[in-house]
Structures are given as C-alpha cells and as structure tokens.
Design an enzyme around this catalytic site. Structure first.
Site, PDB file in Angstrom:
ATOM      1  N   GLY A   1      53.230  58.788  63.907  1.00 22.18           N
ATOM      2  CA  GLY A   1      54.452  58.869  64.695  1.00 22.18           C
ATOM      3  C   GLY A   1      55.381  59.980  64.245  1.00 22.18           C
TER       4      GLY A   1
ATOM      5  N   GLY B   1      60.030  62.780  70.363  1.00 22.32           N
ATOM      6  CA  GLY B   1      60.002  63.425  71.678  1.00 22.32           C
ATOM      7  C   GLY B   1      58.644  63.322  72.343  1.00 22.32           C
TER       8      GLY B   1
ATOM      9  N   GLU C   1      56.488  77.374  70.512  1.00 23.01           N
ATOM     10  CA  GLU C   1      55.424  76.367  70.550  1.00 23.01           C
ATOM     11  C   GLU C   1      54.123  76.904  71.149  1.00 23.01           C
ATOM     12  OE1 GLU C   1      55.868  72.790  69.612  1.00 23.01           O
ATOM     13  OE2 GLU C   1      57.507  73.711  68.491  1.00 23.01           O
TER      14      GLU C   1
ATOM     15  N   ARG D   1      62.003  72.213  72.220  1.00 21.96           N
ATOM     16  CA  ARG D   1      61.344  72.872  71.090  1.00 21.96           C
ATOM     17  C   ARG D   1      61.251  74.388  71.251  1.00 21.96           C
ATOM     18  NH1 ARG D   1      56.314  68.850  69.470  1.00 21.96           N
ATOM     19  NH2 ARG D   1      57.376  66.856  69.860  1.00 21.96           N
TER      20      ARG D   1
ATOM     21  N   HIS E   1      56.349  69.582  75.920  1.00 27.89           N
ATOM     22  CA  HIS E   1      55.843  70.930  76.184  1.00 27.89           C
ATOM     23  C   HIS E   1      55.648  71.071  77.690  1.00 27.89           C
ATOM     24  CE1 HIS E   1      53.973  70.877  71.922  1.00 27.89           C
ATOM     25  NE2 HIS E   1      55.023  71.664  71.910  1.00 27.89           N
TER      26      HIS E   1
ATOM     27  N   CYS F   1      46.004  70.216  75.499  1.00 29.94           N
ATOM     28  CA  CYS F   1      46.522  70.418  74.134  1.00 29.94           C
ATOM     29  C   CYS F   1      45.432  70.922  73.199  1.00 29.94           C
ATOM     30  CB  CYS F   1      47.065  69.105  73.566  1.00 29.94           C
ATOM     31  SG  CYS F   1      48.608  68.554  74.291  1.00 29.94           S
TER      32      CYS F   1
END
Length: 447
Positions: free
Chosen positions: A20, A24, A174, A212, A248, A365
């Site tokens: 964890g 966000g 990012e 971010r 993202h 991802c």
C-alpha cells in the site's frame, strides 16, 4: 520510413508484495498486507509478452531492479553488514524496508518518456528516464533504469538515453504513463501529447490525491527528447478524476496511431483539446466513453483504459485488457458495443494479471512503447527480444529463483536478498546486459 511499435515489458521482481505504498492508487491501498505470489506475477507478465509476440506484435523485456535496495537503507542511517542492516530496519522501521523492497520497477510505463526518430530534431530515438519524484519507493528507480536502458539501447548513434530530471516536486515526472503519441503510420512524424496534473501558478489541481506530473517536467522532457516543437501539445488531466484515483493518464486514456480512446472526463478543457488534435492529426478519431455508460469509478476499478491498443498490418486494432474488464457486466457490455461500432478496434484480448492489478498496475503499466525503424530495431540488444527460447529460459529462471508466497515480514530474510542478487546476476548474463546493478559493480558478494 517503415517503423513498428515494440513493447518492452517489465519483468516482475522477486520481492513483489502488497504494501500500500502508493497514495492515490486505490488498488494499491486496498490490497495492503495481502499475501503476494511473485512467481505467479512474473509468469502472468511473461505470458502476456509471449502471447502478443506470437500474435505478431514485437515484444521485449526489461529486467527487474535489485531489491531490497540496501544502499538507500545505509543512506538512512542503518549500518553494519547487509544482514545487520536488514535486521535493524525490520526491527526499528519496517516501513522503510517495504519501500526499498518494492517491485514497482515492473511498471515500465513509468521508466521513461520516448521520442521516436521521426519526431526528433536530430533523427535519433530519445529516451528520458523519469524521476518518479512523488513517491519515495519509486524515486529510487531512476539510476538503475538509466543503466538498464543504456544496456538495451546501447548504440549511441541511434539512441540517446537522458538522465532523469532533478529530484524536486516542481519537476515531478512519471514517464510514458502521462504521454501519448498520435499520427498516421508509426514511421511518419507524430503529434506528442504530454499530460500533466499541475503547474506552478495554476490553482487548477486535485485536492484529495497528489498530481504527480508537472507541466514544467513535461516541457523539460520534450526539450531533452528534442521533439520538434511543431509536434507537441501539453494538456492538463482533469483534476477531478485524479481525486477519484486516476493517478496517471494511462488510467483514463490510451492512444495508438490516429485513435485516442479515453473517458469523457479524462482531460481538463477536453472539447478544446480534441478540436486541437483534429486540426493537427490527419484522420484523428476520438473514442470518448460517456460517464453514463462507464463511470470513472468503474474505469479505475477495472482498468478499462490501462489497456494496450495495438495495430495490425491491415490497420485494424486489438485492445488488450485485464480480466477485471470481462468480469464487470457494464464495462464488458460497453466493450462489445465498441466492437460492433464503426472504429478500428476489431478484437478484445483479455489477460489475467491479477498479481499486478492488485497493486494498481494493468496491461499498459507493464509496458514501455518504443517506435523503431527496422535499422533501429536491429541495433537494440537482441538478447532482450521475446521469442520461444527467451520465454522458456525466463520461465525456468523464475521457477528457480522466485517464491510463490511473500509477506512483508519475509522482506527481512537475508536469504531473500541473496536469492535476488544471485537471480539478477544470472539474468544480466542471460540478457547480455553487463554489470547494471550496484551490487555487481561494488564487487557484490551476498553479504
């Protein structure tokens, strides 16, 4: 010039666990302290790579990082042998041990931002490593990511790998997860869409969860990558969706060639952005998913947009999705309507990626898209390209070194550190990478 998109997928690391760590990212928070299965996680990722490679989509692999990462624990004041450092941090500050053991480098969409040679002023492929400044555990990745990318894209006449931006919040970057490229054939100049969450002096920003990516970082990356200024658009992500767990842009939008597949609420000033793209990208097609059909909450929980949109030679596209999309009646119903509609998407391909999904990382991802000409592809380190042999070798390697059960308490086991270093030593030889890991360059040892 002919070019193809090659997907470089991150291989899940040996310390994949649920801690964890990523505020966000709601999946990360929700699955905190569950028992993970690193072996299964790695095999799920490998199967995705191999299946797509077999379907004609070029695939390659990016290896995991050294974890637990002892040098950072020493920077934080823990001393002694490596075993003593592990024992001390586990006893005194176990949250640091979890952070330096994160397998987050597997999400290589955050490794770097790519500019294909068709878009750059000097005609090279550029890769700028992301600093991932917003999360401590991810901010550790940049130096090794740079070493790995330089070992993979090692022809300096064709590739330029740039170091990450300075580690400050103003320049939070990012990587490709906040970057889209739109255009015609891959080898033609494309329009690069950089997406940010906040900029200095602009009060339009999320309030619940952090933004971010900064505009300042996106602009710097575009400069470093020598992207033709005529081929760049900067757009702000809708701060309201960041506050709903869209940490993202690749959680709310995915692009491929002329198509942008996104939620109706993905971007701030979305109507103007899409009009701009229509004016600047030939044949541009926006597939906007209305909130009445798929809510932002459902998009986040199923990772509908954290999908891969892949082009076939005939111009049709395949949408690669996590199993969670098929298990959600509303999302699956929408996707089947999408298949029947007038657009290039002609196939849905579903993968079980639950181990990664539980930490908040879907198909998109796990991959870094790099558009390469044939000559550039020949210049990539061939040992990382996915094929039958590499698939079998990597599966055997995973069977040999990976545990099938891992909890936070296991991270203090010095044997896990030794297993990881031995595994990465072997892997760096299999992939012909040289000494890319700090433990190798320090003369290493296992203690």
């Amino acid at each position: 010039m002919n070019a193809w998109e090659v997907n470089f997928d991150g291989l899940v690391g040996l310390t994949h666990h649920y801690a964890g760590l990523s505020f966000g990212n709601e999946a990360s928070t929700r699955h905190r302290f569950q028992v993970s299965n690193p072996r299964l996680a790695a095999k799920q990722g490998l199967l995705k790579m191999k299946t797509l490679a077999d379907a004609g989509f070029p695939q390659a692999v990016i290896p995991p990082h050294e974890r637990p990462f002892i040098p950072v624990l020493r920077q934080l004041g823990f001393s002694g042998s490596d075993e003593q450092v592990l024992e001390k941090v586990a006893r005194q500050a176990p949250h640091w041990l979890s952070s330096v053991s994160s397998a987050s480098p597997m999400w290589v969409a955050n490794a770097a931002t790519i500019a294909p040679s068709a878009d750059t002023l000097d005609g090279k492929v550029h890769l700028t490593v992301a600093n991932l400044n917003n999360k401590f555990h991810r901010s550790l990745e940049a130096p090794v990511t740079e070493s790995l990318l330089k070992a993979i894209f090692n022809d300096e006449e064709k590739f330029s790998v740039h170091s990450a931006l300075p580690q400050v919040a103003l320049l939070g970057d990012e990587g490709a997860a906040n970057h889209n490229r739109l255009g015609g054939h891959y080898g033609e100049p494309g329009m690069q869409l950089f997406v940010y969450g906040r900029e200095e002096g602009n009060d339009t920003r999320p309030s619940r969860y952090p933004a971010r990516q900064t505009r300042e970082a996106s602009e710097a990356v575009a400069r470093l990558n020598q992207v033709n200024p005529q081929q760049v658009i900067f757009a702000q992500q809708n701060p309201d969706v960041i506050d709903q767990g869209v940490f993202h842009n690749d959680v709310i939008a995915v692009s491929n060639r002329q198509v942008l597949f996104c939620h109706q609420q993905a971007f701030a000033r979305q109507v103007q952005l899409l009009a701009n793209l229509r004016a600047r990208v030939n044949g541009f097609m926006a597939i906007e998913v209305p909130a009445t059909q798929v809510s932002v909450s459902d998009a986040v929980s199923t990772y509908l947009f954290n999908s891969q949109l892949l082009s076939r030679d005939d111009g049709s596209m395949m949408l690669v999705l996590p199993q969670e999309c098929r298990e959600h009646a509303g999302v699956w119903g929408y996707l089947n309507e999408l298949l029947a509609a007038d657009n290039p998407i002609s196939e849905l391909k579903v993968f079980d990626l639950r181990e990664s999904m539980a930490n908040g990382g879907g198909p998109a991802c796990l991959r870094l898209r790099v558009v390469l000409t044939e000559e550039e592809r020949q210049a990539v380190n061939p040992a990382v390209m996915m094929n039958d042999t590499l698939f079998n070798v990597l599966n055997d390697w995973v069977d040999r070194y990976y545990r099938d059960r891992l909890t936070a308490a296991d991270l203090a086991d010095p044997q896990l550190l030794r297993e990881g270093r031995e595994a990465l030593d072997v892997l760096s030889q299999l992939l012909n990478l040289g000494s890319v890991y700090p433990f190798q360059r320090e003369g290493g040892g296992n203690g």
